[in-house]
Design a protein around this motif. Structure first.
Motif, short mmCIF file in Angstrom:
data_model
loop_
_atom_site.label_atom_id
_atom_site.label_comp_id
_atom_site.label_asym_id
_atom_site.label_seq_id
_atom_site.Cartn_x
_atom_site.Cartn_y
_atom_site.Cartn_z
N MET A 16 1.00 -1.10 -0.15
CA MET A 16 0.02 -0.04 0.12
C MET A 16 0.93 1.14 -0.11
O MET A 16 1.96 1.08 0.67
CB MET A 16 -0.88 0.09 1.36
CG MET A 16 -2.15 -1.00 0.97
SD MET A 16 -3.29 -0.69 2.47
CE MET A 16 -2.65 -0.69 3.99
N ILE B 192 -1.17 4.01 3.96
CA ILE B 192 -0.86 3.59 5.60
C ILE B 192 -0.95 4.62 6.45
O ILE B 192 -1.57 4.35 7.63
CB ILE B 192 0.60 3.14 5.28
CG1 ILE B 192 0.54 1.61 4.65
CG2 ILE B 192 1.20 2.72 6.79
CD1 ILE B 192 2.23 1.19 4.27
N CYS C 18 -4.81 4.86 7.22
CA CYS C 18 -5.19 4.08 8.16
C CYS C 18 -4.64 4.22 9.50
O CYS C 18 -5.48 3.88 10.45
CB CYS C 18 -4.56 2.60 7.44
SG CYS C 18 -5.33 2.00 6.00
N LYS D 149 -6.16 -5.33 3.03
CA LYS D 149 -4.95 -4.93 3.64
C LYS D 149 -5.20 -3.93 4.65
O LYS D 149 -4.35 -3.43 5.50
CB LYS D 149 -4.25 -4.46 2.49
CG LYS D 149 -3.72 -5.74 1.75
CD LYS D 149 -2.41 -6.09 2.42
CE LYS D 149 -1.59 -7.08 1.63
NZ LYS D 149 -0.77 -7.72 2.38
N ALA D 150 -6.17 -3.09 4.51
CA ALA D 150 -6.81 -1.85 5.18
C ALA D 150 -7.38 -2.28 6.61
O ALA D 150 -6.77 -1.71 7.81
CB ALA D 150 -7.32 -0.71 4.46
N PHE E 35 -5.23 -2.51 10.19
CA PHE E 35 -4.76 -1.28 10.68
C PHE E 35 -5.71 -0.93 11.97
O PHE E 35 -5.30 -0.21 12.96
CB PHE E 35 -4.71 -0.35 9.87
CG PHE E 35 -3.07 -0.29 9.21
CD1 PHE E 35 -2.08 0.00 9.84
CD2 PHE E 35 -3.10 -1.03 7.99
CE1 PHE E 35 -0.87 -0.01 9.13
CE2 PHE E 35 -1.70 -1.29 7.30
CZ PHE E 35 -0.65 -0.73 8.03
N LEU F 140 -0.46 -7.58 13.23
CA LEU F 140 -0.44 -6.70 12.04
C LEU F 140 0.90 -6.74 11.21
O LEU F 140 0.56 -6.54 10.00
CB LEU F 140 -0.52 -5.17 12.71
CG LEU F 140 -0.86 -4.15 11.84
CD1 LEU F 140 -2.08 -4.53 10.85
CD2 LEU F 140 -0.94 -3.08 12.93
N PHE F 141 2.16 -6.83 11.96
CA PHE F 141 3.08 -6.71 10.98
C PHE F 141 3.22 -7.82 10.26
O PHE F 141 3.69 -7.74 9.02
CB PHE F 141 4.44 -6.64 11.75
CG PHE F 141 4.47 -5.16 12.34
CD1 PHE F 141 4.66 -4.09 11.68
CD2 PHE F 141 4.56 -5.01 13.92
CE1 PHE F 141 4.95 -2.81 12.15
CE2 PHE F 141 4.74 -3.54 14.45
CZ PHE F 141 4.95 -2.64 13.49
N GLN G 82 0.82 -7.41 7.33
CA GLN G 82 1.11 -6.47 6.41
C GLN G 82 2.49 -6.67 5.71
O GLN G 82 2.68 -6.31 4.61
CB GLN G 82 1.21 -4.85 6.87
CG GLN G 82 0.12 -4.54 7.56
CD GLN G 82 -0.96 -4.60 6.51
OE1 GLN G 82 -0.97 -3.83 5.36
NE2 GLN G 82 -2.18 -4.71 6.70
N SER G 83 3.36 -7.79 5.93
CA SER G 83 4.69 -7.81 5.40
C SER G 83 4.34 -9.11 3.90
O SER G 83 3.94 -10.09 4.29
CB SER G 83 5.54 -8.58 6.10
OG SER G 83 4.97 -9.78 6.62
N ASP G 84 4.51 -8.48 2.88
CA ASP G 84 4.42 -9.20 1.55
C ASP G 84 5.57 -8.94 0.79
O ASP G 84 5.97 -7.93 0.48
CB ASP G 84 3.07 -8.77 0.84
CG ASP G 84 1.76 -9.39 1.17
OD1 ASP G 84 2.04 -10.63 1.94
OD2 ASP G 84 0.46 -9.10 0.84
#
Length: 116
Positions: free
Chosen positions: A1, A6, A9, A71-72, A75, A110-111, A114-116
């Motif tokens: 994102m 980010i 969010c 993805k959002a 957050f 959360l981390f 979000q890590s892709d």
């Protein structure tokens, strides 16, 4: 994102947490007014909370126009540790180690998401 999404969010999460604190302040006022015999449930704190939630909602809709909800939405979990920490500092509410570990796991999750 993109960073702007980010940041938006994170701002949604902070405003949701702030709204919860304002709702708590409104509740304390309502209890105080009731003790004084005033039959009012509308306080300045409640008005502020509703305004913050209106802002959060508008910003959230904007985020969803530009990012996938999958993805959002995680957050929003950032509000989970912010509210208890604020309640600890502002209202002297108790937090224990189990609670702190659970909050740490939420942030770690959360981390991971979000890590892709």
């Amino acid at each position: 994102m993109p960073p702007s999404i980010i940041i938006s969010c994170i701002l949604v999460s902070i405003s949701l947490a702030g709204g919860q604190i304002l709702f708590k302040l409104a509740a304390l006022d309502i209890v105080k007014y009731k003790a004084l015999g005033v039959a009012s449930v509308f306080t300045p704190w409640l008005a502020a909370a509703l305004m913050v939630y209106a802002f959060s909602t508008a910003l959230w809709v904007w985020v969803l126009m530009h990012a996938p909800v999958s993805k959002a939405y995680p957050f929003v979990l950032l509000a989970v540790p912010l509210v208890p920490l604020a309640s600890y500092w502002l209202f002297s509410e108790a937090l224990n180690m189990k609670y702190a570990i659970g909050l740490g796991l939420i942030i770690f999750g959360l981390f991971l998401i979000q890590s892709d």
